[in-house]
Design a protein around this motif. Structure first.
Motif, PDB file in Angstrom:
ATOM      1  N   THR A 162      26.106  50.130  -6.925  1.00 18.86           N
ATOM      2  CA  THR A 162      26.534  51.095  -6.417  1.00 18.86           C
ATOM      3  C   THR A 162      25.994  51.703  -5.422  1.00 18.86           C
ATOM      4  O   THR A 162      24.771  51.224  -4.704  1.00 18.86           O
ATOM      5  CB  THR A 162      25.644  52.631  -7.417  1.00 18.86           C
ATOM      6  N   ALA A 163      26.404  51.503  -4.393  1.00 20.90           N
ATOM      7  CA  ALA A 163      26.270  51.080  -2.761  1.00 20.90           C
ATOM      8  C   ALA A 163      27.736  51.581  -1.915  1.00 20.90           C
ATOM      9  O   ALA A 163      28.692  52.189  -1.982  1.00 20.90           O
ATOM     10  CB  ALA A 163      25.816  49.723  -2.543  1.00 20.90           C
ATOM     11  N   PHE A 164      27.264  51.413  -0.720  1.00 18.03           N
ATOM     12  CA  PHE A 164      28.678  51.747   0.946  1.00 18.03           C
ATOM     13  C   PHE A 164      28.248  49.984   0.733  1.00 18.03           C
ATOM     14  O   PHE A 164      27.805  49.386   1.363  1.00 18.03           O
ATOM     15  CB  PHE A 164      27.374  52.332   1.640  1.00 18.03           C
ATOM     16  N   TYR A 165      30.127  49.818   1.268  1.00 19.63           N
ATOM     17  CA  TYR A 165      30.547  48.597   1.297  1.00 19.63           C
ATOM     18  C   TYR A 165      31.493  48.264   2.603  1.00 19.63           C
ATOM     19  O   TYR A 165      32.041  49.465   2.555  1.00 19.63           O
ATOM     20  CB  TYR A 165      31.599  48.566   0.358  1.00 19.63           C
ATOM     21  N   LEU A 166      30.398  47.770   3.696  1.00 20.97           N
ATOM     22  CA  LEU A 166      31.195  47.705   4.849  1.00 20.97           C
ATOM     23  C   LEU A 166      32.476  46.279   5.255  1.00 20.97           C
ATOM     24  O   LEU A 166      31.551  45.287   4.914  1.00 20.97           O
ATOM     25  CB  LEU A 166      30.756  47.937   6.452  1.00 20.97           C
ATOM     26  N   CYS A 167      33.378  46.641   6.230  1.00 24.32           N
ATOM     27  CA  CYS A 167      34.085  45.000   5.964  1.00 24.32           C
ATOM     28  C   CYS A 167      34.114  45.229   7.242  1.00 24.32           C
ATOM     29  O   CYS A 167      33.593  46.147   8.226  1.00 24.32           O
ATOM     30  CB  CYS A 167      35.581  45.290   5.359  1.00 24.32           C
ATOM     31  N   ALA A 168      34.162  44.121   8.100  1.00 22.15           N
ATOM     32  CA  ALA A 168      34.287  43.781   9.270  1.00 22.15           C
ATOM     33  C   ALA A 168      34.992  42.867  10.090  1.00 22.15           C
ATOM     34  O   ALA A 168      35.508  41.701   8.773  1.00 22.15           O
ATOM     35  CB  ALA A 168      32.488  43.131   9.735  1.00 22.15           C
ATOM     36  N   SER A 169      35.694  42.631  11.550  1.00 21.50           N
ATOM     37  CA  SER A 169      36.071  41.143  11.436  1.00 21.50           C
ATOM     38  C   SER A 169      35.910  40.949  12.972  1.00 21.50           C
ATOM     39  O   SER A 169      35.102  41.540  13.601  1.00 21.50           O
ATOM     40  CB  SER A 169      37.250  41.053  11.380  1.00 21.50           C
TER      41      SER A 169
END
Lengths: 118, 113
Positions: free
Chosen positions: B86-93
């Motif tokens: 359980t968490a907030f997932y962030l994708c980046a480029s």
């Protein structure tokens, strides 16, 4: 190992007053430094970065940051705060010497919550 | 309209299930990243990829897997081995280069029910 510290969990300022969000870093080589802002339940937005040159960097939304090599700091500043500036702010560092390896990624501080009251 | 898109915005998972979070970018960036955000802990790197068909573990890769079959896509699978997903997932480029900033998606909030 590289690291970033944001010593304040929260900063409170009154609208119209200047604001400062603090950041110190530790890297083995030359640092590349970044500031991001995050609004609730959103991704991070890039504000500004220091690569080289002038120690005072200007960024988006009137923010600026001052690089101080002797104090290993990169504090975020704004001359006059707005209520809409209330958000979570992250400082990040990348070690130029280690880029491309496991130690060369962006390392983020734990964030500072900025609250601007009317 | 260029950018990085994460889906879904909210995701619920039952214990013992694997789930896959999508991340797509049309910025022509070579490098892509997955971060996990927990309150008071900042962002922690899960996996990163600097080129297609190659990826590396970050600081907290256990219980996660990724693939990078296309330049535009970097999906993250949260497996049943991840004990506290359980968490907030962030994708980046980002483009390649040590002085380049990363661009982030809007995040996926994963909740185990």
């Amino acid at each position: 190992a590289q690291s970033v510290a944001q010593p304040e969990d929260q900063v409170n300022v009154a609208e119209g007053n200047p604001l400062t969000v603090k950041c110190t870093y530790s890297v083995s080589g030359n640092p590349y430094l970044f500031w991001y802002v995050q609004y609730p339940n959103r991704g991070l937005q890039f504000l500004l970065k220091y690569i080289t040159g002038d120690n005072l960097v200007k960024g988006s939304y009137g923010f600026e940051a001052e690089f101080n090599k002797s104090q290993t700091s990169f504090h975020l500043k704004k001359p006059s705060a707005l209520v809409s500036d209330s958000a979570l702010y992250f400082c990040a560092v990348r070690d130029k010497a280690n880029y491309g390896g496991s130690q060369g990624n962006l390392i983020f501080g734990k964030g500072t919550k900025l609250s601007v009251k009317p | 309209d260029g950018g990085i898109t994460q889906s879904p915005k909210y995701l619920f998972r039952k214990e013992g299930q694997n789930v896959t979070l999508s991340c797509e970018q049309n910025l022509n960036h070579d490098a892509m990243y997955w971060y996990r955000q927990d309150p008071g802990q900042g962002l922690r790197l899960i996996y990163y990829s600097q080129i297609v068909n190659d990826f590396q573990k970050g600081d907290i890769a256990e219980g996660y897997s990724v693939s990078r079959e296309k330049k535009e896509s970097f999906p993250l699978t949260v497996t049943s081995a991840q004990k506290n997903p359980t968490a907030f997932y962030l994708c980046a480029s980002s483009i390649q280069g040590s002085n380049t900033e990363a661009f982030f998606g809007q995040g996926t909030r994963l909740t185990v029910v």
